[in-house]
Design a protein around this motif. Sequence first.
Motif, mmCIF file in Angstrom:
data_model
loop_
_atom_site.group_PDB
_atom_site.id
_atom_site.type_symbol
_atom_site.label_atom_id
_atom_site.label_comp_id
_atom_site.label_asym_id
_atom_site.label_seq_id
_atom_site.Cartn_x
_atom_site.Cartn_y
_atom_site.Cartn_z
ATOM 1 N N TRP A 128 0.865 -1.174 0.000
ATOM 2 C CA TRP A 128 0.000 0.000 0.000
ATOM 3 C C TRP A 128 0.903 1.225 0.000
ATOM 4 O O TRP A 128 1.809 1.315 0.820
ATOM 5 N N GLU A 129 0.644 2.163 -0.907
ATOM 6 C CA GLU A 129 1.329 3.448 -0.913
ATOM 7 C C GLU A 129 0.321 4.483 -0.430
ATOM 8 O O GLU A 129 -0.700 4.707 -1.068
ATOM 9 N N LEU A 130 0.629 5.107 0.702
ATOM 10 C CA LEU A 130 -0.247 6.126 1.274
ATOM 11 C C LEU A 130 0.407 7.485 1.091
ATOM 12 O O LEU A 130 1.552 7.684 1.491
ATOM 13 N N THR A 131 -0.304 8.398 0.476
ATOM 14 C CA THR A 131 0.182 9.749 0.243
ATOM 15 C C THR A 131 -0.519 10.668 1.236
ATOM 16 O O THR A 131 -1.741 10.596 1.382
ATOM 17 N N TYR A 132 0.270 11.518 1.914
ATOM 18 C CA TYR A 132 -0.319 12.355 2.959
ATOM 19 C C TYR A 132 0.498 13.616 3.176
ATOM 20 O O TYR A 132 1.618 13.744 2.690
ATOM 21 N N ILE A 133 -0.080 14.537 3.918
ATOM 22 C CA ILE A 133 0.612 15.738 4.371
ATOM 23 C C ILE A 133 0.972 15.487 5.833
ATOM 24 O O ILE A 133 0.091 15.234 6.654
ATOM 25 N N ASP A 134 2.276 15.543 6.137
ATOM 26 C CA ASP A 134 2.702 15.222 7.501
ATOM 27 C C ASP A 134 2.504 16.407 8.454
ATOM 28 O O ASP A 134 2.017 17.466 8.055
ATOM 29 N N ALA A 135 2.898 16.224 9.693
ATOM 30 C CA ALA A 135 2.691 17.241 10.729
ATOM 31 C C ALA A 135 3.441 18.533 10.436
ATOM 32 O O ALA A 135 3.069 19.590 10.932
ATOM 33 N N GLU A 136 4.497 18.455 9.617
ATOM 34 C CA GLU A 136 5.266 19.649 9.273
ATOM 35 C C GLU A 136 4.830 20.255 7.946
ATOM 36 O O GLU A 136 5.497 21.139 7.420
ATOM 37 N N GLY A 137 3.740 19.761 7.394
ATOM 38 C CA GLY A 137 3.202 20.306 6.159
ATOM 39 C C GLY A 137 3.890 19.802 4.896
ATOM 40 O O GLY A 137 3.720 20.378 3.830
ATOM 41 N N ARG A 138 4.664 18.723 5.004
ATOM 42 C CA ARG A 138 5.375 18.173 3.848
ATOM 43 C C ARG A 138 4.551 17.096 3.158
ATOM 44 O O ARG A 138 3.825 16.349 3.800
ATOM 45 N N TYR A 139 4.700 17.005 1.854
ATOM 46 C CA TYR A 139 4.080 15.958 1.037
ATOM 47 C C TYR A 139 4.876 14.686 1.296
ATOM 48 O O TYR A 139 6.086 14.653 1.086
ATOM 49 N N SER A 140 4.213 13.623 1.759
ATOM 50 C CA SER A 140 4.930 12.431 2.210
ATOM 51 C C SER A 140 4.300 11.153 1.674
ATOM 52 O O SER A 140 3.115 11.126 1.306
ATOM 53 N N PHE A 141 5.108 10.101 1.668
ATOM 54 C CA PHE A 141 4.661 8.780 1.227
ATOM 55 C C PHE A 141 5.007 7.767 2.309
ATOM 56 O O PHE A 141 6.075 7.828 2.908
ATOM 57 N N TYR A 142 4.102 6.826 2.521
ATOM 58 C CA TYR A 142 4.267 5.793 3.544
ATOM 59 C C TYR A 142 3.899 4.469 2.900
ATOM 60 O O TYR A 142 2.837 4.347 2.287
ATOM 61 N N TYR A 143 4.768 3.489 3.021
ATOM 62 C CA TYR A 143 4.573 2.209 2.351
ATOM 63 C C TYR A 143 4.394 1.104 3.381
ATOM 64 O O TYR A 143 5.210 0.957 4.290
ATOM 65 N N LEU A 144 3.327 0.329 3.199
ATOM 66 C CA LEU A 144 3.008 -0.784 4.087
ATOM 67 C C LEU A 144 2.881 -2.068 3.281
ATOM 68 O O LEU A 144 2.347 -2.065 2.170
ATOM 69 N N HIS A 145 3.342 -3.163 3.865
ATOM 70 C CA HIS A 145 3.222 -4.471 3.226
ATOM 71 C C HIS A 145 1.739 -4.841 3.158
ATOM 72 O O HIS A 145 1.014 -4.694 4.147
ATOM 73 N N PHE A 146 1.299 -5.323 2.002
ATOM 74 C CA PHE A 146 -0.118 -5.678 1.828
ATOM 75 C C PHE A 146 -0.526 -6.808 2.759
ATOM 76 O O PHE A 146 -1.614 -6.788 3.325
ATOM 77 N N ALA A 147 0.333 -7.807 2.925
ATOM 78 C CA ALA A 147 -0.037 -9.003 3.671
ATOM 79 C C ALA A 147 -0.353 -8.719 5.133
ATOM 80 O O ALA A 147 -1.360 -9.210 5.657
ATOM 81 N N PHE A 151 5.553 -1.993 8.200
ATOM 82 C CA PHE A 151 6.179 -0.812 7.619
ATOM 83 C C PHE A 151 7.276 -1.234 6.651
ATOM 84 O O PHE A 151 8.109 -2.079 6.965
ATOM 85 N N LEU A 152 7.299 -0.631 5.446
ATOM 86 C CA LEU A 152 8.344 -0.900 4.469
ATOM 87 C C LEU A 152 9.293 0.287 4.335
ATOM 88 O O LEU A 152 10.502 0.139 4.446
ATOM 89 N N LYS A 153 8.757 1.472 4.082
ATOM 90 C CA LYS A 153 9.571 2.684 3.955
ATOM 91 C C LYS A 153 8.665 3.904 3.966
ATOM 92 O O LYS A 153 7.457 3.800 3.798
ATOM 93 N N ARG A 154 9.303 5.047 4.131
ATOM 94 C CA ARG A 154 8.579 6.315 4.015
ATOM 95 C C ARG A 154 9.562 7.381 3.566
ATOM 96 O O ARG A 154 10.766 7.260 3.780
ATOM 97 N N TYR A 155 9.043 8.389 2.906
ATOM 98 C CA TYR A 155 9.863 9.552 2.567
ATOM 99 C C TYR A 155 8.981 10.764 2.405
ATOM 100 O O TYR A 155 7.795 10.656 2.173
ATOM 101 N N SER A 156 9.626 11.931 2.576
ATOM 102 C CA SER A 156 8.928 13.212 2.502
ATOM 103 C C SER A 156 9.729 14.166 1.643
ATOM 104 O O SER A 156 10.951 14.070 1.573
ATOM 105 N N PHE A 157 9.034 15.087 1.023
ATOM 106 C CA PHE A 157 9.691 16.154 0.283
ATOM 107 C C PHE A 157 9.973 17.293 1.238
ATOM 108 O O PHE A 157 9.140 17.620 2.088
#
Length: 159
Positions: A128-147, A151-157
Amino acid sequence: MKKWGWLAFIVFSFLIWQAWSIYGEAMAPKRSMVEKAFARAKEAAGLIDVKKIYTYYGEEACTVFIGRTKQGGTDIVVWVPEKAGDIVVKRADGGISEAEARAILQRDRHPQQVIDATLGMEKGVPLWELTYIDAEGRYSFYYLHFADGAFLKRYSFQR
């Protein structure tokens, strides 16, 4: 004054028609990709009824279908890579749902706003790729294993 009204109406109509035409042309490749992917999913998994379609553009693009087969029963999830590759089929209840993925994101990251949740696959791992705005107002991605929702990874701009 009537002439100006008609002229404005014609110009406005022309602009709407052109915008619709440009949008249709821009969406044609995506429609084509989904149609080809559905034909492959139908052949490989017997998919006949589609409830939801996700298009994932990660390292490799893929189209993901949630639906039913001819046999009915439980829902299945079918990951179809854009290029030639193995099609992955799993039972929908064999992994976490979109609602569960969003709940994990809320619990772990406390986002200001969740923008989107998309099923995808990277290196053979359904996720699952979840796109969100984090607490600091950054555009972020969060990756979760489907099964299991691990948690797999996350990154923010950066701002």
